[in-house]
Scaffold this motif. Structure first.
Motif, PDB file in Angstrom:
ATOM      1  N   PRO A 197      -0.114 -30.637  -1.416  1.00 22.01           N
ATOM      2  CA  PRO A 197       1.110 -31.686  -0.849  1.00 22.01           C
ATOM      3  C   PRO A 197       1.682 -31.149   0.455  1.00 22.01           C
ATOM      4  CG  PRO A 197       1.467 -31.480  -3.226  1.00 22.01           C
ATOM      5  CD  PRO A 197       0.544 -30.413  -2.641  1.00 22.01           C
ATOM      6  N   ASP A 208      -2.703 -35.312   2.775  1.00 22.61           N
ATOM      7  CA  ASP A 208      -1.791 -35.801   1.754  1.00 22.61           C
ATOM      8  C   ASP A 208      -0.734 -36.907   2.529  1.00 22.61           C
ATOM      9  OD1 ASP A 208      -0.369 -35.368  -1.156  1.00 22.61           O
ATOM     10  OD2 ASP A 208       1.195 -35.154   0.423  1.00 22.61           O
ATOM     11  N   ASN A 263      -2.936 -34.298  -6.540  1.00 22.66           N
ATOM     12  CA  ASN A 263      -3.550 -33.103  -5.529  1.00 22.66           C
ATOM     13  C   ASN A 263      -4.213 -32.279  -6.448  1.00 22.66           C
ATOM     14  OD1 ASN A 263      -0.461 -34.087  -4.380  1.00 22.66           O
ATOM     15  ND2 ASN A 263      -1.783 -33.250  -2.820  1.00 22.66           N
TER      16      ASN A 263
END
Length: 322
Positions: free
Chosen positions: A39, A44, A66
Motif C-alpha cells: 500500500p 496502489d 494488496n
C-alpha cells in the motif's frame, strides 16, 4: 444437415443469451482488485482512486487487496487462477512485461493467462544527476562517462526495477559504462544521491521534482517520447540527443483469461470513464501520471510489443532479479 444447422443455430443463440446475461448481471457481488505491491505506492494510489469511482458507478464495493512479493508475480499468479467472471481483476506495471525474462519459471503466462481491459496511465521517469556531477545536459554526461569508464555510478530501487532498466538502456544506447548501485527501494537511493554517494538516477518525476525545484538535483531529460506535464521544460532523452530512447512507466488493468467479453467491455467503459473524472485526474497529476484509457485491443498490442523489447534488454545486459 438441416438438423445440424438447427442445433448450431440454437447453440449460437444460447451463447449470445449467456453473454448478454453475464453483462446484465455483472457485477452481482463485491469486486476484488488485486494490487501486487504494498500500500501507499503509485500503483496502489491509482487503484484506490479508480476503485472509488467504479464502486459508485457499478453499485458494488471495490475491495483493494494488496498481494506484494517477487516483483508483482505473487499477485498476478493469484489473479490468473481466479474465477473468470470479472469479480477479480488486477492492476500491473511495466513489470508485467519484464517479469517473464527475470523469472523464467512463472506459474502463469503474461499474455495467455489474462484478458486485457485498459491501459491506465503512463508515468515518465527523469534522469537526474547529483550535486557532484558537473554535466548540464545529456551530451555532457555521456562525454564525462566515456572519458572515465566505470567511474560514474547510478542508483536504482533494486535489480529489475524500472529505474534499473532505464539506466541500463541508457548505458547500451549511449555506449557508456556507468556502474549500478542497487538499493532496497527508491527512497534510500535518493538519499544517497543527494548525499553524493552516487552520481545519478532515473527516478519518477513526482519523487524527483521537489529536489529539482530546490536546485539540489539537475534534471537532464525525461524517459518518455513526450515531455512530462510535471516537468514541461525538461527535454526528452530523444530530444537531448539519444535518438530512439523510450521508457514508459505504465500501468494497466487485466482480468483472468476467458472472462466474458461483455464483462470486459463493461469494465473497460467504466474504468475509462473513471480515469476522466476530475478527482481521479487530480490524483494522477499528483503522482506525475499521464492518464490514458485504451481499448482492450490497444492494450494487448502494447503489451505484445513491450515483452520482447524488455526481454532483449534484460538478456543483453545480463540483468538478474534480486
Amino acid at each position: 444437415m438441416k438438423a445440424f444447422a438447427k442445433i448450431f443455430s440454437t447453440g449460437v443463440l444460447m451463447c449470445a443469451a449467456f453473454s448478454a446475461a453475464a453483462n446484465d448481471n455483472f457485477p452481482n457481488r463485491p469486486i476484488k482488485w488485486v494490487v501486487p505491491f504494498t500500500p501507499g505506492g503509485a500503483m496502489d494510489s491509482m487503484a484506490r482512486a479508480i476503485g472509488e469511482r467504479l464502486a459508485q458507478n457499478l453499485g458494488q464495493p471495490v475491495v483493494i487487496e494488496n498481494r506484494p512479493g517477487a516483483g508483482g508475480t505473487i499477485g498476478s499468479a493469484l489473479v490468473a487462477k481466479s474465477e473468470p467472471d470479472g469479480h477479480t481483476m488486477m492492476i500491473v506495471s511495466i513489470g508485467h512485461a519484464v517479469n517473464p525474462a527475470l523469472y523464467p519459471k512463472l506459474s502463469y503466462d503474461p499474455v495467455k493467462s489474462f484478458e486485457p481491459v485498459s491501459l491506465v496511465a503512463i508515468v515518465p521517469n527523469v534522469l537526474v544527476v547529483g550535486p557532484g556531477v558537473k554535466a548540464n545536459n545529456v551530451s555532457e554526461l555521456i562525454a564525462t562517462a566515456k572519458a572515465q569508464p566505470g567511474k560514474l555510478t547510478y542508483a536504482s530501487a533494486g535489480n529489475g526495477t524500472t529505474i534499473h532498466l532505464g539506466a541500463e538502456l541508457f548505458n547500451a544506447m549511449a555506449g557508456v559504462d556507468i556502474m549500478h548501485v542497487p538499493y532496497k527501494g527508491s527512497a534510500p537511493a535518493m538519499t544517497d544521491l543527494l548525499g553524493r554517494q552516487v552520481d545519478m538516477m532515473f527516478d519518477s518525476v513526482s519523487s524527483a521534482k521537489p529536489h529539482i525545484d530546490s536546485g539540489r538535483l539537475k534534471a537532464l531529460a525525461v524517459t518518455t517520447t513526450k515531455r512530462s506535464s510535471v516537468l514541461p521544460n525538461v527535454p526528452t532523452l530523444n530530444e537531448a540527443g539519444l535518438k530512439g530512447y523510450e521508457l514508459n512507466g505504465w500501468y494497466a488493468v487485466f482480468v483472468p483469461a476467458k472472462t466474458p467479453r461483455p464483462v470486459v467491455d463493461k469494465l473497460n467503459a467504466e474504468i475509462v470513464k473513471a480515469i476522466k473524472h476530475p478527482d481521479v485526474a487530480k490524483r494522477f497529476s499528483q503522482l506525475g501520471a499521464e492518464p490514458v484509457g485504451s481499448t482492450p485491443e490497444e492494450l494487448a498490442k502494447y503489451l505484445g510489443s513491450e515483452i520482447p523489447r524488455w526481454t532483449e534488454v534484460i538478456r543483453s545486459r545480463n540483468i538478474k532479479a534480486d
